[in-house]
Write an enzyme that holds these catalytic residues in place. Sequence first.
Site, PDB file in Angstrom:
ATOM      1  N   ASN A  75      48.142  46.627  44.240  1.00  0.00           N
ATOM      2  CA  ASN A  75      48.368  48.059  44.118  1.00  0.00           C
ATOM      3  C   ASN A  75      48.271  48.507  42.670  1.00  0.00           C
ATOM      4  O   ASN A  75      48.544  47.754  41.744  1.00  0.00           O
ATOM      5  CB  ASN A  75      49.720  48.469  44.716  1.00  0.00           C
TER       6      ASN A  75
ATOM      7  N   ILE B 205      49.522  52.000  41.720  1.00  0.00           N
ATOM      8  CA  ILE B 205      50.043  53.329  42.049  1.00  0.00           C
ATOM      9  C   ILE B 205      50.172  54.156  40.769  1.00  0.00           C
ATOM     10  O   ILE B 205      49.967  55.368  40.770  1.00  0.00           O
ATOM     11  CB  ILE B 205      51.430  53.218  42.747  1.00  0.00           C
ATOM     12  N   GLY B 206      50.498  53.470  39.677  1.00  0.00           N
ATOM     13  CA  GLY B 206      50.630  54.184  38.409  1.00  0.00           C
ATOM     14  C   GLY B 206      51.956  54.902  38.283  1.00  0.00           C
ATOM     15  O   GLY B 206      52.054  55.958  37.654  1.00  0.00           O
TER      16      GLY B 206
ATOM     17  N   CYS C 149      55.899  47.752  32.419  1.00  0.00           N
ATOM     18  CA  CYS C 149      55.119  48.958  32.214  1.00  0.00           C
ATOM     19  C   CYS C 149      54.698  48.998  30.756  1.00  0.00           C
ATOM     20  O   CYS C 149      55.337  48.387  29.898  1.00  0.00           O
ATOM     21  CB  CYS C 149      55.943  50.182  32.600  1.00  0.00           C
TER      22      CYS C 149
ATOM     23  N   LYS D  30      64.135  43.660  35.044  1.00  0.00           N
ATOM     24  CA  LYS D  30      63.094  43.145  35.938  1.00  0.00           C
ATOM     25  C   LYS D  30      61.894  42.696  35.124  1.00  0.00           C
ATOM     26  O   LYS D  30      61.312  43.480  34.370  1.00  0.00           O
ATOM     27  CB  LYS D  30      62.678  44.221  36.939  1.00  0.00           C
TER      28      LYS D  30
ATOM     29  N   ILE E  16      60.221  38.322  40.432  1.00  0.00           N
ATOM     30  CA  ILE E  16      59.255  38.812  39.472  1.00  0.00           C
ATOM     31  C   ILE E  16      58.636  40.114  39.984  1.00  0.00           C
ATOM     32  O   ILE E  16      58.726  40.416  41.176  1.00  0.00           O
ATOM     33  CB  ILE E  16      58.113  37.785  39.242  1.00  0.00           C
ATOM     34  N   ASN E  17      57.994  40.825  39.103  1.00  0.00           N
ATOM     35  CA  ASN E  17      57.183  41.960  39.508  1.00  0.00           C
ATOM     36  C   ASN E  17      55.829  41.434  40.015  1.00  0.00           C
ATOM     37  O   ASN E  17      55.622  40.219  40.072  1.00  0.00           O
ATOM     38  CB  ASN E  17      56.982  42.888  38.309  1.00  0.00           C
TER      39      ASN E  17
HETATM   40  C1  FMN Z   1      53.099  49.718  46.519  1.00  0.00           C
HETATM   41  C2  FMN Z   1      54.021  49.083  45.529  1.00  0.00           C
HETATM   42  C3  FMN Z   1      54.687  49.868  44.594  1.00  0.00           C
HETATM   43  C4  FMN Z   1      55.539  49.291  43.671  1.00  0.00           C
HETATM   44  N1  FMN Z   1      56.202  50.082  42.774  1.00  0.00           N
HETATM   45  C5  FMN Z   1      57.095  49.512  41.916  1.00  0.00           C
HETATM   46  C6  FMN Z   1      57.870  50.304  41.041  1.00  0.00           C
HETATM   47  O1  FMN Z   1      57.773  51.527  41.032  1.00  0.00           O
HETATM   48  N2  FMN Z   1      58.744  49.691  40.202  1.00  0.00           N
HETATM   49  C7  FMN Z   1      58.913  48.327  40.191  1.00  0.00           C
HETATM   50  O2  FMN Z   1      59.724  47.817  39.441  1.00  0.00           O
HETATM   51  N3  FMN Z   1      58.194  47.552  41.034  1.00  0.00           N
HETATM   52  C8  FMN Z   1      57.297  48.112  41.881  1.00  0.00           C
HETATM   53  N4  FMN Z   1      56.592  47.316  42.743  1.00  0.00           N
HETATM   54  C9  FMN Z   1      56.830  45.867  42.731  1.00  0.00           C
HETATM   55  C10 FMN Z   1      57.840  45.468  43.798  1.00  0.00           C
HETATM   56  O3  FMN Z   1      59.088  46.048  43.543  1.00  0.00           O
HETATM   57  C11 FMN Z   1      57.997  43.951  43.875  1.00  0.00           C
HETATM   58  O4  FMN Z   1      58.591  43.477  42.675  1.00  0.00           O
HETATM   59  C12 FMN Z   1      56.698  43.224  44.079  1.00  0.00           C
HETATM   60  O5  FMN Z   1      55.893  43.927  44.995  1.00  0.00           O
HETATM   61  C13 FMN Z   1      56.853  41.796  44.573  1.00  0.00           C
HETATM   62  O6  FMN Z   1      57.597  41.744  45.752  1.00  0.00           O
HETATM   63  P1  FMN Z   1      56.945  41.749  47.233  1.00  0.00           P
HETATM   64  O7  FMN Z   1      55.942  40.645  47.280  1.00  0.00           O
HETATM   65  O8  FMN Z   1      58.118  41.525  48.142  1.00  0.00           O
HETATM   66  O9  FMN Z   1      56.325  43.071  47.418  1.00  0.00           O
HETATM   67  C14 FMN Z   1      55.736  47.889  43.675  1.00  0.00           C
HETATM   68  C15 FMN Z   1      55.066  47.113  44.618  1.00  0.00           C
HETATM   69  C16 FMN Z   1      54.230  47.682  45.552  1.00  0.00           C
HETATM   70  C17 FMN Z   1      53.543  46.804  46.549  1.00  0.00           C
END
Ligand code: FMN
Lengths: 302, 302, 251, 251
Positions: A79, A81-82, A138, A173, A197-198
């Site tokens: 993703n 999204i920005g 970010c 994070k 992790i992110n």
């Molecule tokens: C569509 C999308 C939007 C996300 N937006 C954010 C965000 O705004 N802030 C953030 O810290 N992480 C964001 N993430 C990261 C998630 O919080 C998460 O750390 C990451 O997706 C890994 O976990 P997962 O595999 O369970 O999705 C986003 C992830 C996805 C898929």
Amino acid sequence: MVTVRYRPDGPATGADLAVELCGLTLHTPIIPASGTLSREAVGEARGVYGAILPKTTTPRPRDGNPTPRIAETYAGMVNSIGLQNPGVQAFMEGLSDFEVGVPLIVSVAGDTVEEFRDVVGRVASDGRVSAVEMNLSCPNVEHGGLTFCAGPGSVEEVVREARRETEKPLIVKLTFEGVVANAASAEAAGADAITAINTIPALTIDARAQRRLVRGGLSGPAIKPVALRAVYEVSRTVGIPVVASGGVVSGEDVAEFMLAGATAVQVGTASFVREPEEVLAEFERYLQEVGLSARELTGRVE
Amino acid sequence: MVTVRYRPDGPATGADLAVELCGLTLHTPIIPASGTLSREAVGEARGVYGAILPKTTTPRPRDGNPTPRIAETYAGMVNSIGLQNPGVQAFMEGLSDFEVGVPLIVSVAGDTVEEFRDVVGRVASDGRVSAVEMNLSCPNVEHGGLTFCAGPGSVEEVVREARRETEKPLIVKLTFEGVVANAASAEAAGADAITAINTIPALTIDARAQRRLVRGGLSGPAIKPVALRAVYEVSRTVGIPVVASGGVVSGEDVAEFMLAGATAVQVGTASFVREPEEVLAEFERYLQEVGLSARELTGRVE
Amino acid sequence: MKFYRVEVTNAERLGGYRVLRYAWSGPEPEPGQFVMARANGFPVTLDPFLARPLSFYDFADATASLLYEVRGRGTERLAAARPGDTVEVSAPLGVPFDLSDLAGARAALLGGGIGVAPFRFLSRRLLELGVAHDTYLGFADAELAGAAEGFPGARVATMDGSAGVRGTVLDAVEAAGGIGRYAALYACGPNPMLAAVKLAAPPQVRCQLSVEERMGCGNGSCNGCVVPVKDRGYVRSCVEGPVFEAEKLAW
Amino acid sequence: MKFYRVEVTNAERLGGYRVLRYAWSGPEPEPGQFVMARANGFPVTLDPFLARPLSFYDFADATASLLYEVRGRGTERLAAARPGDTVEVSAPLGVPFDLSDLAGARAALLGGGIGVAPFRFLSRRLLELGVAHDTYLGFADAELAGAAEGFPGARVATMDGSAGVRGTVLDAVEAAGGIGRYAALYACGPNPMLAAVKLAAPPQVRCQLSVEERMGCGNGSCNGCVVPVKDRGYVRSCVEGPVFEAEKLAW
Ligand SMILES: Cc1cc2nc3c(=O)[nH]c(=O)nc-3n(C[C@H](O)[C@H](O)[C@H](O)COP(=O)(O)O)c2cc1C
Ligand SMILES: Cc1cc2nc3c(=O)[nH]c(=O)nc-3n(C[C@H](O)[C@H](O)[C@H](O)COP(=O)(O)OP(=O)(O)OC[C@H]3O[C@@H](n4cnc5c(N)ncnc54)[C@H](O)[C@@H]3O)c2cc1C
Ligand SMILES: Cc1cc2nc3c(=O)[nH]c(=O)nc-3n(C[C@H](O)[C@H](O)[C@H](O)COP(=O)(O)OP(=O)(O)OC[C@H]3O[C@@H](n4cnc5c(N)ncnc54)[C@H](O)[C@@H]3O)c2cc1C
Ligand SMILES: Cc1cc2nc3c(=O)[nH]c(=O)nc-3n(C[C@H](O)[C@H](O)[C@H](O)COP(=O)(O)O)c2cc1C
Ligand code: FES
Ligand code: FES
């Protein structure tokens, strides 16, 4: 009512699900990952999540990136999204949508150390907010294209400054690259917990159209073993709790992250393809089978 | 003969598959990834691979790690083989097993800069060896637990020293962390090409047994978008060719890596679950559909 | 690795296990060899990602049979295949049981749990070769021991005594006259059982063990499936095994 | 997001497309709404990983119908489902067509390609409401136009002229008397077609467009499916759409 319930789960098991995170009691260790639970969907998950964690908010509104913003990959998605969000003011005005009787953790980000400090102060001063998660993946505009996770130095600085703004739990994070060193410096700067992790930097290309599709972050089951490694190593490096994020799909995944050292576990992308309630039900069944409470799992694996 | 051929591919398409890598002509851009093609299986792949690339060899024999060495993950696997190999002397004695009429690239590693230099010199001086791939994702014993990929400094040093030993193409294989900076310093130190990426650090845990299963590197389709990002960025940073490695499963994946900037593409884990011949056949059909030759794909996507 | 999409001709239960048969006209398997097997997918299934090693339970009339226990997702997906469906299998792999030097000898076939699988095929081959032999099968309980039906004439032991001799497969051998009368032993089962057979085997008896290690590739490429051998570190059980002379193994 | 495992009651071809029907006794869908749909898997299928948005083609007698084009792996796997098999679907999602203020009005339904899908259901609903309307469907060629069978009374255009009017769906409207006589327009199809409809719509005509963006979640959580709107940046088409008033869209 519907014809067939997806994987009916049987009765609740009565397993002890509660965990303690930075002085907050979470009635389950499962937390939505930031950016993956909309205000519209919060209701769906009532009872499942031990805390609510909305999408990252920033000092000013952000439109986010043009589409395509998402692309599917093998067992995951990318993703970009920005950080689309209405800005911290509008966000705080709508905060009540996220109040469902469990602790509310607010995710924040900024373009500079200054902005981070301001937005942390702003959200932490609101009585409804239980804790703040700083999203350091970010871009740090004062340092070119690099993020705040680029190294222990920038992590230290931004966390130290944010720390001055609040006594509430400050969760930092981090992304995978350099996570162990970065976690150590976040702790040194006063962080109360680490989320690891992110998403992992990734790219998708459309071979037929011969064009770039999405340049962003990889999430979903594909990254689970990488996140598990990060949680395992960070929890053995720092003395503060670790919140896991990355690739959780099943209740057994939740257990693995806790065994590796996590105190709580975020579910992100999987919530797009499954009901988080099923993940919790599987986790409960797991606890019952092994005869342990949730909090006994943390760090149980050597 | 067998009852049903798996995904019969139809006749060859006559697409132009050849690419040039550091002065070597590869009749297809597909190369086995180091450590994923045994001498027993080399024959199977005759005609498919543009070059042969056996498992990393080291100055002395290595027993490798105890089992379990592999664990399956969502769309991937984690391995911790521990560079089991008979040592460079025995390896070179058996080298003829890998001579199948295409260029032979030999992968090497050492515990120190000194060892790297020696083993590069040793293999490069053999007339049957067309190029050397330096596997820098192995621990640098002079720097604690860190690998040679820990930073541009150690990459520079080890590549510069190895460079003194041979005029043959020297390909430097890097891991994901810091790959752009590391690639730049490998180039500065005289590398002729970069291979990106090696496996990503990962861990698996058996929730039932409550024990660590494998702590090693993640490979397979799960990591493809991460590798694609690395190839894309490295090829836009360095002037030398990039060889892709990470998650290729299909012919379209091969095309995506080339579009992203790769000159040749390694297939590793996928060769455990598919016949590489099918990957090549899919790639050929892709070329025919888009009406391009293999070499025209490289870096075609902006 | 090359996989072939083959048609399932028969899928049934046998005791606590399952049998899957498919038409096979490729290279003929030998007793002790195995295939890598998995459900269909595109381009390969990711559910699960790797194929699973399964021994030949039998081979006759251009039909291969596998006998397997549903343990996890790989075998669960195979178990979902019905006659007419296709599954994906490799060609026969690995070193089979060595059947040389058996003239006039009496052999014992010792299977524990799902490790019984290769012995229907081996017994058939020994009959063809005119080698006298006895088959002993050990199971946890009578339900699993239902699989003994697939092994005509076999003697059974169960841990809980609910069928045959109470105890392990070695107890069944003991009850039938002891291990001393055999010139050759063939064993397959969990590692502790194999170690026990090795220990029990008198020095002059030739003892071959079929080991079970996690496999990534099945063709020697990944180095994942190793077993420790005397003086040589680790060797790959998919190409140098799965059948080993007991004395070669460092356990 | 909650998915329900539902039984396929019917699976057939319609022109170049496919129809899939399943029993549904959950919240009643409205015309213009969609489901996220996918094949089965465990715990979810990874092949492919995300579910796919598909509009309701019809809903009657507790049976939901989807009309879809096989484009990639997601729809390919749905197409493999036979009656009696199960697939996984969400509850009805998104903002339906707004059918208020239609008293006495005449409406036009404009579908392009697989964008025709929602108009059988919408037409049924308009009939129930007593709203006079005409349905226009544009396809690439006669083969695809075979799907018009599912839309009784619809007028057809094909790009190659092999069926109906030659040209786009707007050419079919023109041929039938022009767009001016409608008080309401409902359109669904590729973005360029929607933009053309918006452009062609006279100012006083209320025009609703159903947009098609890649979706990650379908419930507003991922922000992946956005469309640009006037003065407001991007909005999520899964929860604020997929149906939008044409004038709100910034294209
Ligand atoms: C569509 C999308 C939007 C996300 N937006 C954010 C965000 O705004 N802030 C953030 O810290 N992480 C964001 N993430 C990261 C998630 O919080 C998460 O750390 C990451 O997706 C890994 O976990 P997962 O595999 O369970 O999705 C986003 C992830 C996805 C898929
Ligand atoms: C040569 C050979 C022949 C065989 N023949 C037969 C046969 O004829 N019939 C038969 O039923 N079985 C046979 N097996 C065993 C069979 O391969 C396994 O039972 C099968 O792979 C299980 O797959 P699964 O997906 O069902 O279970 P999985 O889900 O893969 O795993 C089952 C169990 O293994 C554990 N596990 C997973 N990864 C590892 C790891 N890396 N290390 C240790 N434990 C792990 C899991 O935690 C789980 O408890 C044979 C094995 C070998 C090597
Ligand atoms: C609200 C809504 C309703 C819909 N209703 C219907 C319907 O009723 N019937 C119907 O047939 N379809 C409908 N669609 C479209 C349908 O969702 C897609 O056709 C479907 O998702 C394709 O999935 P697939 O797996 O078959 O193809 P995929 O393999 O997912 O993709 C097909 C094509 O899209 C391209 N693509 C992949 N990712 C991206 C990306 N991120 N950005 C741009 N292009 C990409 C691929 O390169 C490929 O060419 C609807 C879409 C929406 C949003
Ligand atoms: C079992 C296994 C063994 C490997 N051994 C080596 C090795 O010896 N040297 C090396 O440079 N890379 C080794 N690798 C990494 C691969 O060469 C490749 O870079 C990586 O697996 C990513 O590609 P893939 O996803 O196509 O497998 C190994 C990978 C696997 C799975
Ligand atoms: S299974 Fe890969 S080497 Fe044996
Ligand atoms: S599809 Fe996720 S927000 Fe619309």
